[in-house]
Enzyme design. Structure first.
Site: not given
Length: 431
Positions: A86, A110, A122, A205, A236, A364
């Site tokens: 992810k 994470k 990533k 987030t 954001n 997510s």
């Protein structure tokens, strides 16, 4: 020290604290797969290859004026011991293999810290999104998806938005991927609501940052409503963190972004600032605060500093001048290693990125679950579950700090690394 070196250093410190076998340590550090385009073929780079191998796909598209332009894209898949990999896809001119490697590794730890069943990945494309038209961005996204569609998937690797990308980008990836594999809404998260996106994802987030701040302050007998804040970054994450901290009664005395920095010792009117920004205004033009030197933002007087922009903004040049008591890392790797050491000596408490900004990946996960089940949650449930995950993760980090006699960063790293190591061993890893 660059992001990859710093992340690897933190991992090795955690591995030593945990007493991991050296061979297991090596296998956990090196990516499962990197992707490189060479003579139009995709090469899979496995565990025995060196970490620094360049990974890239070449994406050539026709521009609106008829000329051809070539961009370089990356995808690093770091670890899948705990579930599908992810991680976000960012569009930024400074995307490079070392950065993508570091961020993929960070995602592995994470997701483990957050206790969601994912690994880490990533990706990104080296480009300046603001210089490309909507149609050019769509073509670029679709070509990139064509190059990697066999290497991502619902149970393999689930991308998400990151810097320079958004829900529309994810919609294009979903559509292009579905041409090859059938309708697959769970292949990406951070999608538009009408295509299976989750309510609450846009704020996730920033909301997670707020929950993390609440947890840390409560640990020290304080609250958001009695604290002052400085926020770097008003995209954001920063804007949502500012809005939610303001709603909790926190006083935000300074804010900065790429357009400049402003301050008001009585507190900035965040709803008015957001209205001003949404109407096309910049921070420096906002009537409710005075313009300040952007270089002074990170060392401005406050209780809580929340960096929500790029990495490495806290370094040896400015760390000694930081006046905040607490730092909440809303950005990825905002504090370099030298700054970490300086801040520790000053007694500044740093809440690390692999926990503090994990709200996005947690929601997510909720989106992925909803897509697989074909049953959507209301926003109240999303936010309630996010708060539960953030509170639980903080408690587990505190427990690890106590057992390992370490600070919050090492507490988070040892928690994440330990969970991934256990999963790797349980699946039958052998030296």
């Amino acid at each position: 020290m660059n992001a990859l070196a710093a992340t690897s250093r933190n991992f090795r410190q955690a591995a030593r604290l945990l007493g991991l076998d050296s061979k297991l340590e090596k296998s956990l550090l090196i990516p499962l797969r990197e992707i490189k385009m060479l003579d139009n073929s995709v090469i899979h780079i496995g565990f025995d290859e060196p970490l620094a191998v360049c990974d890239q796909v070449e994406c050539t598209i026709p521009k609106d004026d008829g000329t051809l332009a070539t961009f370089v894209g990356f995808r690093v898949q770091h670890d899948n011991a705990r579930g599908p990999m992810k991680g976000g896809i960012r569009y930024h001119p400074e995307v490079d293999p070392n950065e993508v490697n570091a961020l993929a590794q960070l995602m592995t730890w994470k997701t483990a810290v957050a206790a969601v069943p994912y690994g880490g990945a990533k990706g990104g494309i080296g480009c300046t999104p603001g210089e490309l038209s909507r149609s050019e961005l769509e073509r670029l996204t679709r070509v990139f998806t064509q190059k990697i569609h066999d290497l991502i998937g619902i149970n393999t690797d689930v991308p998400a938005p990151d810097m320079g990308t958004n829900a529309q980008t994810m919609a294009w990836i979903l559509d292009e991927y579905s041409k090859f594999h059938g309708h697959s809404p769970a292949v990406v998260t951070g999608k538009p609501i009408d295509l299976g996106g989750s309510l609450g994802r846009d704020a996730a987030t920033g909301r997670g940052v707020m929950y993390a701040t609440e947890a840390l302050l409560a640990e020290h007998g304080k609250s958001i409503s009695e604290s002052t804040f400085v926020i770097q970054g008003f995209g954001n994450v920063g804007s949502w963190a500012a809005k939610l901290v303001d709603q909790k009664g926190g006083k935000i005395v300074a804010i900065g972004d790429v357009t400049g920095a402003i301050r008001n010792k009585s507190g900035i009117d965040i709803p008015a600032l957001m209205k001003h920004r949404n109407e096309g205004g910049s921070l420096k033009d906002f009537y409710g605060a005075e313009v300040m030197d952007a270089a002074e933002l990170l060392v401005h007087e406050c209780d809580v500093l929340i960096p929500c922009a790029l990495g490495g903004v806290l370094n040896r040049e400015n760390a000694a001048d930081v006046k905040a008591t607490f730092i909440i890392e809303g950005a990825n790797h905002p504090t370099d290693t030298e700054a970490d050491e300086i801040l520790a000596k000053k007694g500044v408490v740093v809440l690390p990125d692999i926990y503090a900004n994990s709200g996005g990946v947690i929601v997510s996960y909720f989106e992925w679950v909803q897509n697989i089940q074909g049953f959507m949650w209301d926003e109240e449930k999303v936010n309630m579950e996010l708060q539960r995950y953030m509170k639980s993760a903080f408690q587990h980090i505190k427990d690890m700090c106590k057992s390992q006699n370490c600070n919050l960063r090492m507490g988070a790293f040892t928690l994440g690394v330990n969970r991934v190591a256990k999963a790797t061993l349980l699946r039958g890893w052998e030296a």
